[in-house]
Design a protein around this motif. Structure first.
Motif, PDB file in Angstrom:
ATOM      1  N   HIS A  96     -33.982 -23.822  -1.273  1.00 45.12           N
ATOM      2  CA  HIS A  96     -32.923 -23.843  -2.273  1.00 45.12           C
ATOM      3  C   HIS A  96     -31.979 -25.012  -2.003  1.00 45.12           C
ATOM      4  CE1 HIS A  96     -33.244 -19.297  -3.448  1.00 45.12           C
ATOM      5  NE2 HIS A  96     -34.340 -19.982  -3.700  1.00 45.12           N
ATOM      6  N   LEU A  97     -31.626 -25.732  -3.049  1.00 37.59           N
ATOM      7  CA  LEU A  97     -30.617 -26.776  -2.912  1.00 37.59           C
ATOM      8  C   LEU A  97     -29.301 -26.165  -2.449  1.00 37.59           C
ATOM      9  CD1 LEU A  97     -31.319 -28.842  -6.157  1.00 37.59           C
ATOM     10  CD2 LEU A  97     -31.741 -29.607  -3.804  1.00 37.59           C
ATOM     11  N   ILE A  98     -28.517 -26.967  -1.747  1.00 39.91           N
ATOM     12  CA  ILE A  98     -27.233 -26.493  -1.230  1.00 39.91           C
ATOM     13  C   ILE A  98     -26.338 -25.978  -2.368  1.00 39.91           C
ATOM     14  CG2 ILE A  98     -25.086 -27.239  -0.142  1.00 39.91           C
ATOM     15  CD1 ILE A  98     -27.509 -26.814   1.771  1.00 39.91           C
ATOM     16  N   GLY A  99     -26.296 -26.699  -3.461  1.00 46.72           N
ATOM     17  CA  GLY A  99     -25.476 -26.259  -4.592  1.00 46.72           C
ATOM     18  C   GLY A  99     -25.901 -24.901  -5.108  1.00 46.72           C
ATOM     19  N   ALA A 100     -27.216 -24.670  -5.183  1.00 46.57           N
ATOM     20  CA  ALA A 100     -27.732 -23.378  -5.648  1.00 46.57           C
ATOM     21  C   ALA A 100     -27.365 -22.262  -4.677  1.00 46.57           C
ATOM     22  CB  ALA A 100     -29.236 -23.451  -5.831  1.00 46.57           C
ATOM     23  N   ALA A 101     -27.413 -22.564  -3.373  1.00 49.91           N
ATOM     24  CA  ALA A 101     -27.081 -21.556  -2.367  1.00 49.91           C
ATOM     25  C   ALA A 101     -25.617 -21.125  -2.472  1.00 49.91           C
ATOM     26  CB  ALA A 101     -27.362 -22.104  -0.969  1.00 49.91           C
ATOM     27  N   ILE A 102     -24.735 -22.086  -2.692  1.00 54.98           N
ATOM     28  CA  ILE A 102     -23.310 -21.758  -2.818  1.00 54.98           C
ATOM     29  C   ILE A 102     -23.040 -21.012  -4.119  1.00 54.98           C
ATOM     30  CG2 ILE A 102     -20.991 -22.744  -3.051  1.00 54.98           C
ATOM     31  CD1 ILE A 102     -21.921 -25.038  -1.235  1.00 54.98           C
ATOM     32  N   ALA A 103     -23.726 -21.413  -5.198  1.00 52.48           N
ATOM     33  CA  ALA A 103     -23.462 -20.821  -6.514  1.00 52.48           C
ATOM     34  C   ALA A 103     -24.089 -19.444  -6.680  1.00 52.48           C
ATOM     35  CB  ALA A 103     -23.981 -21.754  -7.606  1.00 52.48           C
ATOM     36  N   GLU A 104     -25.101 -19.107  -5.880  1.00 54.47           N
ATOM     37  CA  GLU A 104     -25.836 -17.857  -6.080  1.00 54.47           C
ATOM     38  C   GLU A 104     -24.944 -16.615  -6.149  1.00 54.47           C
ATOM     39  OE1 GLU A 104     -29.717 -15.510  -4.268  1.00 54.47           O
ATOM     40  OE2 GLU A 104     -28.548 -16.829  -2.967  1.00 54.47           O
ATOM     41  N   PRO A 105     -23.998 -16.415  -5.217  1.00 54.35           N
ATOM     42  CA  PRO A 105     -23.137 -15.225  -5.335  1.00 54.35           C
ATOM     43  C   PRO A 105     -22.344 -15.196  -6.642  1.00 54.35           C
ATOM     44  CG  PRO A 105     -22.905 -16.249  -3.176  1.00 54.35           C
ATOM     45  CD  PRO A 105     -23.673 -17.213  -4.013  1.00 54.35           C
ATOM     46  N   MET A 106     -21.931 -16.362  -7.127  1.00 52.01           N
ATOM     47  CA  MET A 106     -21.174 -16.416  -8.373  1.00 52.01           C
ATOM     48  C   MET A 106     -22.056 -16.044  -9.564  1.00 52.01           C
ATOM     49  SD  MET A 106     -18.723 -19.762  -7.762  1.00 52.01           S
ATOM     50  CE  MET A 106     -19.878 -20.802  -6.848  1.00 52.01           C
ATOM     51  N   HIS A 107     -23.311 -16.476  -9.558  1.00 53.77           N
ATOM     52  CA  HIS A 107     -24.239 -16.095 -10.627  1.00 53.77           C
ATOM     53  C   HIS A 107     -24.486 -14.590 -10.608  1.00 53.77           C
ATOM     54  CE1 HIS A 107     -24.888 -20.150 -11.870  1.00 53.77           C
ATOM     55  NE2 HIS A 107     -25.553 -20.523 -10.787  1.00 53.77           N
ATOM     56  N   ILE A 108     -24.667 -14.024  -9.430  1.00 57.83           N
ATOM     57  CA  ILE A 108     -24.912 -12.586  -9.303  1.00 57.83           C
ATOM     58  C   ILE A 108     -23.749 -11.782  -9.871  1.00 57.83           C
ATOM     59  CG2 ILE A 108     -25.154 -10.695  -7.633  1.00 57.83           C
ATOM     60  CD1 ILE A 108     -26.754 -12.644  -5.865  1.00 57.83           C
ATOM     61  N   HIS A 109     -22.544 -12.269  -9.659  1.00 58.49           N
ATOM     62  CA  HIS A 109     -21.347 -11.546 -10.099  1.00 58.49           C
ATOM     63  C   HIS A 109     -20.861 -11.994 -11.479  1.00 58.49           C
ATOM     64  CE1 HIS A 109     -20.195  -9.210  -6.424  1.00 58.49           C
ATOM     65  NE2 HIS A 109     -21.087 -10.032  -5.907  1.00 58.49           N
ATOM     66  N   ARG A 134     -28.860 -31.612  -1.981  1.00 57.45           N
ATOM     67  CA  ARG A 134     -29.634 -31.745  -0.749  1.00 57.45           C
ATOM     68  C   ARG A 134     -30.151 -30.373  -0.307  1.00 57.45           C
ATOM     69  NH1 ARG A 134     -25.960 -36.034   2.824  1.00 57.45           N
ATOM     70  NH2 ARG A 134     -25.870 -37.660   1.216  1.00 57.45           N
ATOM     71  N   TYR A 135     -31.167 -30.410   0.551  1.00 59.71           N
ATOM     72  CA  TYR A 135     -31.737 -29.189   1.108  1.00 59.71           C
ATOM     73  C   TYR A 135     -31.183 -28.957   2.512  1.00 59.71           C
ATOM     74  CZ  TYR A 135     -35.109 -29.094  -2.729  1.00 59.71           C
ATOM     75  OH  TYR A 135     -35.693 -29.028  -3.968  1.00 59.71           O
ATOM     76  N   PRO A 136     -31.211 -27.696   2.991  1.00 58.08           N
ATOM     77  CA  PRO A 136     -30.656 -27.406   4.315  1.00 58.08           C
ATOM     78  C   PRO A 136     -31.207 -28.284   5.431  1.00 58.08           C
ATOM     79  CG  PRO A 136     -31.053 -25.365   3.148  1.00 58.08           C
ATOM     80  CD  PRO A 136     -31.611 -26.460   2.286  1.00 58.08           C
ATOM     81  N   HIS A 137     -32.522 -28.635   5.393  1.00 58.63           N
ATOM     82  CA  HIS A 137     -33.095 -29.423   6.487  1.00 58.63           C
ATOM     83  C   HIS A 137     -32.571 -30.860   6.501  1.00 58.63           C
ATOM     84  CE1 HIS A 137     -35.909 -30.682   3.246  1.00 58.63           C
ATOM     85  NE2 HIS A 137     -35.959 -31.812   3.935  1.00 58.63           N
ATOM     86  N   GLU A 138     -31.908 -31.276   5.419  1.00 58.68           N
ATOM     87  CA  GLU A 138     -31.348 -32.621   5.360  1.00 58.68           C
ATOM     88  C   GLU A 138     -29.933 -32.685   5.943  1.00 58.68           C
ATOM     89  OE1 GLU A 138     -33.010 -34.824   1.556  1.00 58.68           O
ATOM     90  OE2 GLU A 138     -32.202 -32.858   0.985  1.00 58.68           O
ATOM     91  N   LEU A 139     -29.407 -31.554   6.348  1.00 57.83           N
ATOM     92  CA  LEU A 139     -28.041 -31.476   6.871  1.00 57.83           C
ATOM     93  C   LEU A 139     -28.055 -31.253   8.382  1.00 57.83           C
ATOM     94  CD1 LEU A 139     -27.613 -31.050   3.795  1.00 57.83           C
ATOM     95  CD2 LEU A 139     -25.843 -29.390   4.376  1.00 57.83           C
ATOM     96  N   SER A 140     -26.985 -31.694   9.036  1.00 59.47           N
ATOM     97  CA  SER A 140     -26.802 -31.392  10.458  1.00 59.47           C
ATOM     98  C   SER A 140     -26.367 -29.932  10.611  1.00 59.47           C
ATOM     99  CB  SER A 140     -25.737 -32.307  11.048  1.00 59.47           C
ATOM    100  OG  SER A 140     -24.459 -31.989  10.496  1.00 59.47           O
ATOM    101  N   GLY A 141     -26.375 -29.470  11.857  1.00 58.72           N
ATOM    102  CA  GLY A 141     -25.943 -28.100  12.110  1.00 58.72           C
ATOM    103  C   GLY A 141     -24.516 -27.843  11.667  1.00 58.72           C
ATOM    104  N   GLY A 142     -23.629 -28.784  11.941  1.00 55.71           N
ATOM    105  CA  GLY A 142     -22.234 -28.623  11.534  1.00 55.71           C
ATOM    106  C   GLY A 142     -22.078 -28.610  10.024  1.00 55.71           C
TER     107      GLY A 142
END
Length: 245
Positions: A96-109, A134-142
């Protein structure tokens, strides 16, 4: 505390025949940052998971905003309290793209303007809008942990439960995340309950802390008492001594 946002009273949690939290009580005021600290296996993470409704075999009372946690619907509860987990990679879907991951709870509600809110949250956590694609694997841990924090804030809860939020990160990145958490708390009026085995993390972020050992609470201290080494229990003194070596 009359202004408590979360109150835990005589909480005990069992896994089969094992008692992993034994008669623990504490309350956290609105806007406070409260730490649960102790060795691995002391029960501190189990307390957070129980507040979130992820454990079911427990006794005692848990109130969030004065309402029993058992009696609150899951959708309503999610708007009041969210949890940030230790592993920022495991908490994000790899496809899942980062934007989709953040938006998912908002879509559910059914929250309107999820896209603009997602971009706002990315700016709030110190990442640019381009990170939405971007995808999670493209990001650093922080960076992934920042995204996990943004996702937890998507429904605008006032209470965040943070389970070892920096332990999987390099020391230099840990400081950045802790500073971000302090900044968000001040700007958004958030309340934190933070679990860590690292006393330095807890003392940096928390107004008060509760030390745990073997499923039981040992002592509750203010940050100033910790600084002054005003400890009454032998285990507290041993734990502090070991943490400062």
């Amino acid at each position: 505390m009359s202004q408590s946002i979360v109150s835990v009273d005589h909480l005990s949690v069992r896994f089969g025949t094992s008692t992993v939290v034994d008669d623990v009580s504490f309350a956290v005021a609105r806007g406070e940052s409260f730490g649960l600290v102790g060795e691995s296996g002391s029960g501190k993470s189990t307390i957070l998971r129980t507040i979130m409704g992820l454990n079911h075999d427990w006794s005692g009372d848990i109130l969030v905003n004065g309402v029993p946690a058992r009696g609150t619907g899951r959708r309503e509860f999610a708007t009041q309290v969210q949890m940030v987990f230790q592993d920022p990679y495991a908490s994000l879907h790899p496809r899942h793209l980062i934007g989709a991951a953040i938006a998912e709870p908002m879509h559910i509600h059914g929250i309107a303007n999820a896209k603009s809110r997602t971009l706002e949250l990315l700016r709030l956590i110190g990442l640019g809008e381009e990170f939405a694609y971007r995808y999670p694997h493209e990001l650093s841990g922080g960076q992934r942990q920042r995204v996990a924090i943004a996702r937890a804030l998507a429904l605008s809860p006032k209470l965040l439960l943070l389970d070892e939020p920096t332990s999987a990160l390099d020391v230099s990145i840990q400081a950045e995340i802790l500073n971000l958490l302090n900044q968000l708390r001040a700007e958004m009026g958030l309340t934190y309950v933070i679990v860590s085995h690292n006393l330095a993390v807890i003392s940096y972020c928390c107004d008060r802390l509760m030390l745990m050992q073997n499923a039981r609470q040992i002592e509750t201290l203010t940050r100033q008492q910790l600084v002054d080494r005003d400890l009454t229990q032998p285990y507290s003194q041993e734990f502090l001594a070991a943490s400062t070596q």
